[in-house]
Structure formats: structure tokens, C-alpha cells
Design an enzyme around this catalytic site. Structure first.
Site, short mmCIF file in Angstrom:
data_model
loop_
_atom_site.label_atom_id
_atom_site.label_comp_id
_atom_site.label_asym_id
_atom_site.label_seq_id
_atom_site.Cartn_x
_atom_site.Cartn_y
_atom_site.Cartn_z
N GLU A 187 0.87 -1.19 0.00
CA GLU A 187 0.00 0.00 0.00
C GLU A 187 0.89 1.24 0.00
O GLU A 187 1.62 1.47 0.96
CB GLU A 187 -0.94 -0.01 1.21
N CYS A 224 -12.16 4.02 0.59
CA CYS A 224 -13.29 3.93 1.53
C CYS A 224 -13.01 4.68 2.83
O CYS A 224 -13.77 5.56 3.22
CB CYS A 224 -13.58 2.46 1.81
N GLY A 269 -24.86 13.99 -11.45
CA GLY A 269 -25.85 13.76 -10.38
C GLY A 269 -25.95 12.29 -10.01
O GLY A 269 -27.04 11.79 -9.76
N GLU A 327 -26.63 17.41 -14.64
CA GLU A 327 -26.62 15.97 -14.96
C GLU A 327 -27.01 15.77 -16.42
O GLU A 327 -28.02 16.28 -16.87
CB GLU A 327 -27.58 15.25 -14.00
N VAL A 339 -22.46 19.07 -19.64
CA VAL A 339 -21.40 20.06 -19.46
C VAL A 339 -20.40 19.92 -20.60
O VAL A 339 -19.94 18.82 -20.90
CB VAL A 339 -20.70 19.88 -18.10
N GLY A 345 -18.14 9.63 -12.27
CA GLY A 345 -17.78 8.22 -12.27
C GLY A 345 -16.36 7.98 -11.81
O GLY A 345 -15.61 8.93 -11.55
N ARG A 346 -16.01 6.71 -11.67
CA ARG A 346 -14.66 6.36 -11.22
C ARG A 346 -14.04 5.37 -12.20
O ARG A 346 -14.75 4.59 -12.84
CB ARG A 346 -14.70 5.80 -9.80
N ASP A 352 -12.84 -2.30 -6.77
CA ASP A 352 -13.12 -1.38 -7.89
C ASP A 352 -12.30 -1.66 -9.14
O ASP A 352 -12.72 -1.31 -10.24
CB ASP A 352 -12.83 0.07 -7.45
N HIS A 369 -41.30 -3.99 17.49
CA HIS A 369 -42.27 -2.90 17.33
C HIS A 369 -42.03 -1.84 18.40
O HIS A 369 -41.83 -2.21 19.56
CB HIS A 369 -43.69 -3.45 17.46
P1 NAI Z 1 -21.93 7.72 -11.46
O1 NAI Z 1 -21.52 7.02 -12.69
O2 NAI Z 1 -22.84 7.06 -10.52
O3 NAI Z 1 -22.59 9.14 -11.84
C1 NAI Z 1 -21.94 10.07 -12.68
C2 NAI Z 1 -22.98 10.92 -13.38
O4 NAI Z 1 -22.31 11.94 -14.13
C3 NAI Z 1 -23.83 10.15 -14.37
O5 NAI Z 1 -25.18 10.25 -14.00
C4 NAI Z 1 -23.53 10.82 -15.71
O6 NAI Z 1 -24.64 10.88 -16.56
C5 NAI Z 1 -23.06 12.20 -15.30
N1 NAI Z 1 -22.19 12.89 -16.29
C6 NAI Z 1 -21.12 12.37 -16.93
N2 NAI Z 1 -20.58 13.31 -17.77
C7 NAI Z 1 -21.32 14.43 -17.65
C8 NAI Z 1 -21.28 15.73 -18.26
N3 NAI Z 1 -20.33 16.06 -19.14
N4 NAI Z 1 -22.22 16.63 -17.90
C9 NAI Z 1 -23.16 16.31 -16.99
N5 NAI Z 1 -23.25 15.11 -16.40
C10 NAI Z 1 -22.34 14.17 -16.70
O7 NAI Z 1 -20.57 8.14 -10.76
P2 NAI Z 1 -20.24 8.71 -9.30
O8 NAI Z 1 -21.41 9.35 -8.68
O9 NAI Z 1 -19.01 9.52 -9.51
O10 NAI Z 1 -19.92 7.38 -8.45
C11 NAI Z 1 -18.85 6.51 -8.83
C12 NAI Z 1 -18.95 5.17 -8.12
O11 NAI Z 1 -18.82 5.30 -6.74
C13 NAI Z 1 -20.27 4.48 -8.39
O12 NAI Z 1 -20.01 3.14 -8.68
C14 NAI Z 1 -20.99 4.62 -7.10
O13 NAI Z 1 -21.92 3.56 -6.89
C15 NAI Z 1 -19.87 4.58 -6.09
N6 NAI Z 1 -20.26 5.26 -4.84
C16 NAI Z 1 -21.23 4.75 -4.05
C17 NAI Z 1 -21.63 5.40 -2.90
C18 NAI Z 1 -22.69 4.78 -2.07
O14 NAI Z 1 -23.04 3.64 -2.27
N7 NAI Z 1 -23.28 5.50 -1.11
C19 NAI Z 1 -21.04 6.65 -2.48
C20 NAI Z 1 -20.06 7.12 -3.37
C21 NAI Z 1 -19.68 6.42 -4.50
#
Ligand code: NAI
Length: 455
Positions: free
Chosen positions: A33, A41, A183, A205, A239, A268-269, A308, A441
Site C-alpha cells: 500500500e 473507503c 448527479g 446531470e 457540461v 464516475g470512477r 473497484d 415494534h
Molecule cells: P456515477 O456514474 O454514478 O454518476 C456520474 C454521473 O455523471 C452520471 O449520472 C452521468 O450521466 C453524469 N455525467 C457524466 N458526464 C457528464 C457531463 N459532461 N455533464 C453532466 N453530467 C455528466 O458516478 P459517481 O457518482 O461519480 O460514483 C462513482 C462510483 O462510486 C459508483 O459506482 C458509485 O456507486 C460509487 N459510490 C457509491 C456510494 C454509495 O453507495 N453510497 C457513495 C459514493 C460512491
């Protein structure tokens, strides 16, 4: 060259749990690491965001306490104090992981690891000028924020005008206005915190709705609530450019511009798989993701990829389970991943939690299903604790097999209650059997019991 039964690259939830389970299984393990134990996380993902969001929840409850007969004056959210507490929480948990590695006699090497190819009886990894040999190799290298090819974004990131969720979690000075690009779950959780901390947040979004594949009716409840809290949404808007002080986007074919003090990019990631030396072993890739099967095996016997970096379901709890399945495969214990029964949660207020199929996804697979929808108001505790709450639950029932295949909910405690539904979906028990379960309950979880009686 030091020899181990197992070499693990990455000290996040996937890597550290894999090392722990393998050590418990009798293997000698080395874990590499380079940055921080606990990975994304613990250091820049789940744990810090949940710490921040807990403060917003307390703040909201205090600010809105009058309707519950409690008077609180001068309620404030002290951003600096929240960040300080977040750092303490992270430190405590990272220390916990470090001591777990020690107590399981895992050799932790705090260097960047690079695969150097095969060696006698296994694989060679180089790190910090030393070489290590392992009979087996687990890649648990995680992911990092994806950066889309938006004009001006790189320059904006360099100047500090734009940031990813990593920098956002340590943002000292709050801007007056922030634009969040994306979003999805990260965008929503981060935007929620900043909005509650007093920042005027605009979320842009590209898709017609927020929160990815989350049930559209749940998204509507979320949006309505978020809009009351300093958050503005621009959906179906892409965007295209980040300037020195604004974000340019397309809305119905027209160019629009949103000025702001900071831009947060959450689109996204991307798996961390570059510069690992995977090509020296000929590991099969699907773009940046390592291709794995249901046992987390790659195409190279003895090499596994968990968390991931395999790009399947980028959630810490998926990584935990994948770690266990991979170790079981090494030990000859029958086990495999069931990706369809992994819950997902959005930790804003209200919370969202889902598992399994939606009606649409089930029907697309040719299943015959019906949906049972019930407001959370059916649970006495929900009524006692929420005024005007719009929480609800949806069960998706397979009518051929007579079992639950999905559950989607929005409302308080959803993140905790979902595990009840996960067990029901996972065990495929028939509703007649589920009806015999006794729920404490009053709890909000009782809404699941009520819904089962309506199947
Ligand atoms: P995501 O893929 O969920 O959302 C990214 C959003 O950005 C999409 O809706 C997409 O349409 C939008 N987008 C992309 N390019 C764009 C543009 N040029 N203009 C406007 N919108 C655009 O990715 P996110 O939220 O970054 O999450 C990444 C990963 O991390 C996911 O797998 C998620 O499940 C995980 N995660 C989970 C959490 C939880 O379970 N509570 C918390 C944080 C992350």
C-alpha cells in the site's frame, strides 16, 4: 527475494480483508500500500462522507426541532469543526486496519508495487527497490475519479477552481456557489453536504434524471426534498466546458453558463490499473477494468482482481465479499459472487436503499413479477419521527417462484433496514415463511412486514 503464499496489491477494503482472510486461512501474506491503509473507503470515500453527512443530519434535526417540541437556538454547522472530526474518525479507523494487519501477521509494505512477471513457482512484484515472490497474486488497486474530456477541465483542476471528491472532502474555504458536474451517488452525497453547509449548489446531470438507475419515483422524492435545501438541478444538460469562473452546458440545444466559486466533478470512477505491470502477465482487460469471473479469477491462473479495479460493482461491501470469495477459491472452498444481491445506498436525508431487481430489470430478463408499494407511514415509528414524511417501500415479487427479488426504499433508516430485504432476496424464502418473522415494534422496518402481507 522474500517468498509469500500470497501477494496483495492495495490496502483498501478489498485488499486488507483479503490479506486478513488469507492469513486466517494459514497463508503467509504481503500487502503493498503506497498511499494510505484503508484505501478510498476509509480515507476519501465512504467513511469521510458519512461523517460529514451525519453532521448535516444532526444540523437539520436541530434546525427543524421546533415541530417536535424542542427549542434550539442559533443552530449552526461549523464546517471547520466537521472537517476536524472527520479527520479523527478516519485516523481511528485507519489505525484499526493497521493493527488488524499486525495481529494477523500480514507483512505490510508501504511502497508502490509493480508486477515484474513470473518467477519460479509464482509471480514477482517489485516495490521500494526490493523484489517479492508470491505463489498467488491479488490485485486490489481500487479506482480514482474519472475525468471526462471536458474543455478546460484539466486547467481548472490545476488552478484549483475545479476539484474531485478527494479534494472536496478537505475543502477548507466554502464558496458561495458551487456547480457539481454529475448527479450520480457521489455528486448527490457531496452536493447535499455542501448545500447543508450553506453553499448554493447547482447539479448538472447529462441524463434526464439523477441517481443513475435508482427507481424514478424515489428520485422524485429526493429531488423535491433536495430542492428545499439550497440545491438546484439541471437535468438532461451536458457540461461541455469549464472556464475560469463558470461551467458551460447545453440545455435543449442552447448554450448556458453557470458562474460559481468552485466546481466539483463527479462523473464516475476509473479502475487504477495503469502502470501496475499487468501486461507482463498478459492479464485480460476490458478498457481500464481487469476481467474476472464469479470467483474473481483473471485469465491468468493464480491471479485475482477484487474491488473497484475489476469495475463490476464499485462499492466497498462488494470488495469485502469479493475478497472472501477469492480467498475461498484459493483454499478450495466452494463459493461464488452473486452480484444481483448487493445492496446500494444513498446516505443523504432522506436515505435511499435498494437491492435486486426493479420491475423493469426483472421483466427485461423475462421474469413475471408484481410490485407491492407501501408508504412508510404504515410503520408507527415512522409517523412518530417524521412529519409529512414521503418515505415508501417497493417490493418486487417473482410470481412464478413466489419469492422476493427486489426491494427499493426511501426514508429514514433505509440504509439499516435494507439488510432485512437483502436476506429475503438472498434466501429466496416464500412469502408464507417471511410472514412468520417477528419484527420489533415499533420500528420503521415493520413496513417490510406490512408489505409482505400485501403480496
Ligand atoms: P456515477 O456514474 O454514478 O454518476 C456520474 C454521473 O455523471 C452520471 O449520472 C452521468 O450521466 C453524469 N455525467 C457524466 N458526464 C457528464 C457531463 N459532461 N455533464 C453532466 N453530467 C455528466 O458516478 P459517481 O457518482 O461519480 O460514483 C462513482 C462510483 O462510486 C459508483 O459506482 C458509485 O456507486 C460509487 N459510490 C457509491 C456510494 C454509495 O453507495 N453510497 C457513495 C459514493 C460512491
Amino acid at each position: 527475494m522474500e517468498h509469500f503464499d500470497l501477494l496483495v496489491i492495495g490496502g483498501g477494503p478489498g485488499g486488507y480483508l483479503c490479506a486478513e482472510r488469507a492469513a486466517q486461512g494459514g497463508m503467509s501474506v504481503a500487502l503493498f500500500e503506497a498511499v494510505h491503509m484503508g484505501g478510498t473507503c476509509l480515507n476519501e470515500g465512504c467513511i469521510p462522507t458519512k461523517t460529514l453527512l451525519n453532521s448535516t443530519k444532526l444540523y437539520r434535526h436541530a434546525a427543524e426541532s421546533a415541530q417536535f417540541g424542542v427549542t434550539a437556538e442559533n443552530v449552526k454547522l461549523d464546517h471547520a469543526a466537521v472537517l476536524k472530526r472527520k479527520a479523527q474518525v478516519v485516523k481511528q479507523l485507519v489505525t484499526g486496519v493497521e493493527s488488524a494487519m499486525k495481529s494477523h501477521k500480514v507483512t505490510v509494505i508501504r511502497e508502490t508495487a509493480r508486477i515484474a512477471g513470473r518467477t519460479e513457482g509464482g509471480f514477482q512484484v517489485d516495490a521500494g527497490g526490493e523484489s517479492y515472490a508470491g505463489a498467488r497474486l491479488v490485485i486490489a488497486s481500487g479506482a480514482q475519479p474519472a475525468l471526462p474530456p471536458i474543455t478546460g477541465l484539466r486547467e481548472a483542476l490545476e488552478s484549483g477552481f475545479a476539484m474531485t471528491s478527494t479534494e472536496a472532502l478537505d475543502l477548507k474555504e466554502l464558496p458561495q456557489e458551487m456547480v457539481v458536474i454529475g448527479g450520480g451517488v457521489i455528486g448527490l452525497e457531496m452536493a447535499y453536504y455542501f448545500a447543508m453547509a450553506g453553499v448554493k449548489v447547482t447539479i448538472i446531470e447529462a441524463l434526464p434524471k439523477i441517481a443513475g438507475t435508482t427507481d424514478p419515483e424515489i428520485c422524485k422524492v429526493l429531488m423535491d426534498d433536495y430542492k428545499k435545501r439550497n440545491m438546484t438541478f439541471k437535468v438532461d444538460c451536458k457540461v461541455t466546458e469549464v472556464t475560469r469562473d463558470s461551467v458551460v452546458y447545453e440545455e435543449k440545444g442552447e448554450r448556458q453558463e453557470a458562474r460559481c466559486g468552485k466546481v466539483l466533478v463527479c462523473v464516475g470512477r476509473r479502475p487504477n490499473t495503469a502502470n501496475l505491470g499487468l501486461e507482463t502477465l498478459g492479464v485480460e482487460m476490458d478498457r481500464a477494468a481487469i476481467v474476472t469471473d464469479r470467483h474473481l479469477c483473471t485469465n491468468v491462473a493464480g491471479v485475482y482482481a477484487i474491488g473497484d479495479c475489476n469495475g463490476k460493482v464499485m462499492l466497498a461491501h462488494t470488495a469485502y465479499r469479493e475478497a472472501e470469495v477469492a480467498v475461498n477459491h484459493m483454499l478450495g472452498v466452494r463459493d461464488e459472487m452473486r452480484y444481483g444481491v448487493i445492496p446500494s445506498v444513498i446516505y443523504t436525508d432522506p436515505e435511499v436503499a435498494c437491492v435486486g431487481e426493479s420491475v423493469e430489470s426483472a421483466e427485461a430478463k423475462g421474469m413475471h413479477v408484481k410490485e407491492v408499494r407501501l408508504p412508510m407511514l404504515f410503520a408507527g415509528r415512522y409517523v412518530a419521527e417524521n412529519r409529512g414524511g414521503r418515505g415508501f417501500i417497493k417490493l418486487v415479487v417473482d410470481t412464478d417462484r413466489s419469492c422476493l427479488v427486489g426491494c427499493h426504499m426511501v426514508g429514514s433508516y433505509a440504509s439499516e433496514i435494507i439488510m432485512t430485504a437483502v436476506m429475503m432476496v438472498d434466501t429466496e424464502l416464500p412469502p408464507q415463511r417471511l410472514k412468520k418473522l417477528v419484527f420489533p415494534h415499533p420500528t420503521v422496518a415493520e413496513v417490510i412486514r406490512e408489505a409482505i402481507f400485501q403480496i
